[in-house]
Design a protein around this motif. Structure first.
Motif, PDB file in Angstrom:
ATOM      1  N   GLU A  89       0.844  -1.209   0.000  1.00  0.00           N
ATOM      2  CA  GLU A  89       0.000   0.000   0.000  1.00  0.00           C
ATOM      3  C   GLU A  89       0.879   1.258   0.000  1.00  0.00           C
ATOM      4  N   LEU A  90       1.928   1.235   0.809  1.00  0.00           N
ATOM      5  CA  LEU A  90       2.826   2.401   0.877  1.00  0.00           C
ATOM      6  C   LEU A  90       3.537   2.602  -0.453  1.00  0.00           C
ATOM      7  N   ASP A  91       3.982   1.477  -1.044  1.00  0.00           N
ATOM      8  CA  ASP A  91       4.702   1.571  -2.312  1.00  0.00           C
ATOM      9  C   ASP A  91       3.814   2.109  -3.423  1.00  0.00           C
ATOM     10  N   ALA A  92       2.510   1.837  -3.291  1.00  0.00           N
ATOM     11  CA  ALA A  92       1.576   2.271  -4.346  1.00  0.00           C
ATOM     12  C   ALA A  92       1.121   3.722  -4.158  1.00  0.00           C
ATOM     13  N   ALA A  93       1.476   4.309  -3.041  1.00  0.00           N
ATOM     14  CA  ALA A  93       1.031   5.692  -2.779  1.00  0.00           C
ATOM     15  C   ALA A  93       1.688   6.632  -3.780  1.00  0.00           C
ATOM     16  N   PRO A  94       0.970   7.675  -4.233  1.00  0.00           N
ATOM     17  CA  PRO A  94       1.555   8.586  -5.234  1.00  0.00           C
ATOM     18  C   PRO A  94       2.811   9.274  -4.688  1.00  0.00           C
ATOM     19  N   ALA A  95       3.836   9.355  -5.567  1.00  0.00           N
ATOM     20  CA  ALA A  95       5.089   9.995  -5.144  1.00  0.00           C
ATOM     21  C   ALA A  95       4.861  11.490  -4.974  1.00  0.00           C
ATOM     22  N   LYS A  96       5.660  12.117  -4.132  1.00  0.00           N
ATOM     23  CA  LYS A  96       5.548  13.565  -3.954  1.00  0.00           C
ATOM     24  C   LYS A  96       6.085  14.278  -5.196  1.00  0.00           C
ATOM     25  N   ASP A  97       5.490  15.410  -5.519  1.00  0.00           N
ATOM     26  CA  ASP A  97       5.901  16.180  -6.700  1.00  0.00           C
ATOM     27  C   ASP A  97       7.018  17.148  -6.290  1.00  0.00           C
ATOM     28  N   ASP A  98       8.169  17.019  -6.974  1.00  0.00           N
ATOM     29  CA  ASP A  98       9.332  17.867  -6.668  1.00  0.00           C
ATOM     30  C   ASP A  98       9.023  19.360  -6.793  1.00  0.00           C
ATOM     31  N   LYS A  99       8.035  19.644  -7.663  1.00  0.00           N
ATOM     32  CA  LYS A  99       7.642  21.033  -7.903  1.00  0.00           C
ATOM     33  C   LYS A  99       7.267  21.756  -6.585  1.00  0.00           C
ATOM     34  N   TYR A 100       6.753  20.967  -5.662  1.00  0.00           N
ATOM     35  CA  TYR A 100       6.287  21.571  -4.411  1.00  0.00           C
ATOM     36  C   TYR A 100       7.302  21.439  -3.269  1.00  0.00           C
ATOM     37  N   ILE A 101       8.533  21.126  -3.636  1.00  0.00           N
ATOM     38  CA  ILE A 101       9.584  21.060  -2.607  1.00  0.00           C
ATOM     39  C   ILE A 101      10.603  22.129  -2.964  1.00  0.00           C
ATOM     40  N   ILE A 102      10.709  23.162  -2.169  1.00  0.00           N
ATOM     41  CA  ILE A 102      11.615  24.274  -2.545  1.00  0.00           C
ATOM     42  C   ILE A 102      12.659  24.504  -1.460  1.00  0.00           C
TER      43      ILE A 102
END
Ligand code: PA5
Length: 465
Positions: free
Chosen positions: A452-465
């Motif tokens: 379940e954890l592996d299937a979770a959507p990855a975080k978008d780098d765009k929102y990491i500054i």
């Protein structure tokens, strides 16, 4: 000496959106139902923590004997525990002993050891702890009701290895004492197999309601605290909390007022002790109130998402940080002032600058008077701004009044649970995070969660500054 509760400032006669007599009267059926549930559940053994003031005599004797046997062998008593297995010991020590206990020379501690509580698993904590004390001159109290809490058990494993390496297995055995359930969990199995001394937490008493079991009594006794006094105080509060009439039952009234507050959008419970000694009561209360009442479902399975967010503050310190918000921010809080009539010490301000009006008025005044006056003045200001507040007062902080206070909050929490129609004794919301941790470590049995954890959507780098 009896604790008092003043709830005038919760009422519409004193604050703009306060509680009306009609609102109180309207709840008489819910009060009756909650009263009955409290009595029935106690009779059915579902509130075993309520019997602790009466059934810990054997434990008290065993604890005191053990303290006498061990205390001269050690420099420090070290609690390995977290949540309900750590917050109570910290609160009681801070309340009843010198605030800088560990820094006092031993004779000023009446021959008792220092106390450390290593609740977190920040790696720095344990490493710095080993640099602070001689770790071989400590008695380590592994406290875990479930006997499997990762944080506590990981600390135990590190310390066991360190001790065995430094002093050998035989000597290490005497430096570890466990407090856990008699049957379930790994800790009791380990304690028996390794030959560690152990104390039992009654099986029907949950973590955050366990302060009056050996969870809290053992660390307190190692710091010279009158543990019988704590139980005597709790028993006195138990009598008051048996009252059917809500107007005579302080804990039930506390819960009812907070319950009505919640229905009026008071989603925050501020605990503001005006005594350094009671500072960690706020931490202990925060866990009790949050973990017990913050629930998604009610007892009928309906989604309710109830609870109040506890906020820990200290008077007068937080007058200079948070009171601005309390007085002028959203009307979403109930503020509980926690005061004492008599502090253990007195100190007087000298009349140094009598000719300066902004300082002269302080000359000859005690800090006792200053803190009390500031408490009264803050209560006045908060009330004037229309914010619900109430005051709990201990005549003096003693083992007995502290026992009253702890027990009062436990009953209030359980009663609030009844009014909210939720289970105040479980904590299902904590499980998800625990299970995710196990899955991330690849613990057997958690493969599905890992997927379940592996299937979770990855975080978008765009929102990491
Ligand atoms: O109230 C609770 O049940 C929890 O907060 C526990 O006290 C906390 O999770 C520690 O659990 P344990 O004593 O089982 O190690």
């Amino acid at each position: 000496m009896k604790m008092r509760m003043d709830y005038n400032n919760m009422l519409s006669s004193r604050v703009s959106d306060g509680i009306t007599q009609q609102e109180l009267d309207k709840l008489s059926a819910s009060i009756k139902k909650a009263n009955k549930a409290m009595v029935d559940k106690r009779a059915a053994g579902k509130m075993a923590w309520r019997d602790l003031p009466y059934n810990q005599e054997g434990a008290v004797k065993e604890i005191n004997d053990y303290v006498n046997e061990m205390k001269d062998e050690i420099d420090a008593f070290v609690v390995l525990g977290i949540g309900g297995s750590a917050l109570g010991p910290m609160a009681v020590q801070q309340a009843l002993n010198h605030p800088w206990w560990n820094e006092l020379p031993r004779e000023k501690r009446n021959g008792f050891p220092k106390l450390y509580v290593l609740d977190n698993v920040d790696p720095e904590r344990l490493v710095y702890f080993f640099q602070t004390v001689d770790p071989t001159r400590c008695l380590y109290n592994v406290i875990s009701k479930s006997g499997s809490t990762s944080e506590t058990m990981s600390q135990f494993m590190i310390i066991q290895q360190m001790l065995e390496e430094k002093v050998g297995k035989e000597a290490a055995r005497r430096k570890i004492v466990c407090t856990t359930d008699a049957v379930s969990g790994n800790l009791i199995t380990i304690a028996k197999a390794e030959g560690y001394k152990y104390f039992i937490i009654p099986s029907a008493v949950g973590g955050r309601f366990s302060e009056l079991t050996p969870v809290g009594l053992l660390p307190a006794a190692f710091c010279g605290i009158d543990i019988k006094g704590l139980l005597v105080g709790a028993a006195a509060m138990d009598e008051a909390c048996k009252e059917e009439d809500i107007y005579k039952n302080p804990a039930h009234m506390y819960a009812l007022l907070h319950y009505i507050g919640m229905t009026k959008g008071k989603n925050i419970s501020v605990m503001m002790p005006y005594a350094d000694s009671l500072k960690f009561i706020s931490d202990w209360y925060a866990q009790l109130w949050a973990e017990s009442l913050g629930k998604q479902f009610d007892n009928d399975g309906k989604t309710v998402n109830v609870g109040q967010t506890p906020v820990k503050t200290l008077g007068v310190t937080d007058q200079h940080s948070q009171v601005q918000l309390y007085a002028e921010g959203p009307f979403d809080k109930i503020i509980v002032f926690l005061g004492v009539d008599e502090y253990r010490e007195t100190i007087t301000i000298p009349k140094t600058y009598a000719d300066m009006p902004s300082l002269g008025f302080l000359g000859g005044v005690t800090h006792n008077k200053l803190i009390k006056t500031e408490q009264d003045a803050t209560e006045y200001a908060i009330t004037k701004s229309g914010r619900m507040n109430m005051t709990l007062t201990l005549p003096k902080v003693t083992a007995s009044t502290l026992g009253q206070l702890l027990y009062f909050f436990e009953v209030a929490t359980a009663y609030a649970g009844e009014l909210l129609n939720i289970d105040a004794f479980d904590q299902p919301g904590v499980e998800e995070g625990k299970n995710a941790t196990y899955a991330m470590f690849g613990r057997p049995g958690y493969e599905e969660k890992k997927a379940e954890l592996d299937a979770a959507p990855a975080k978008d780098d765009k929102y990491i500054i």
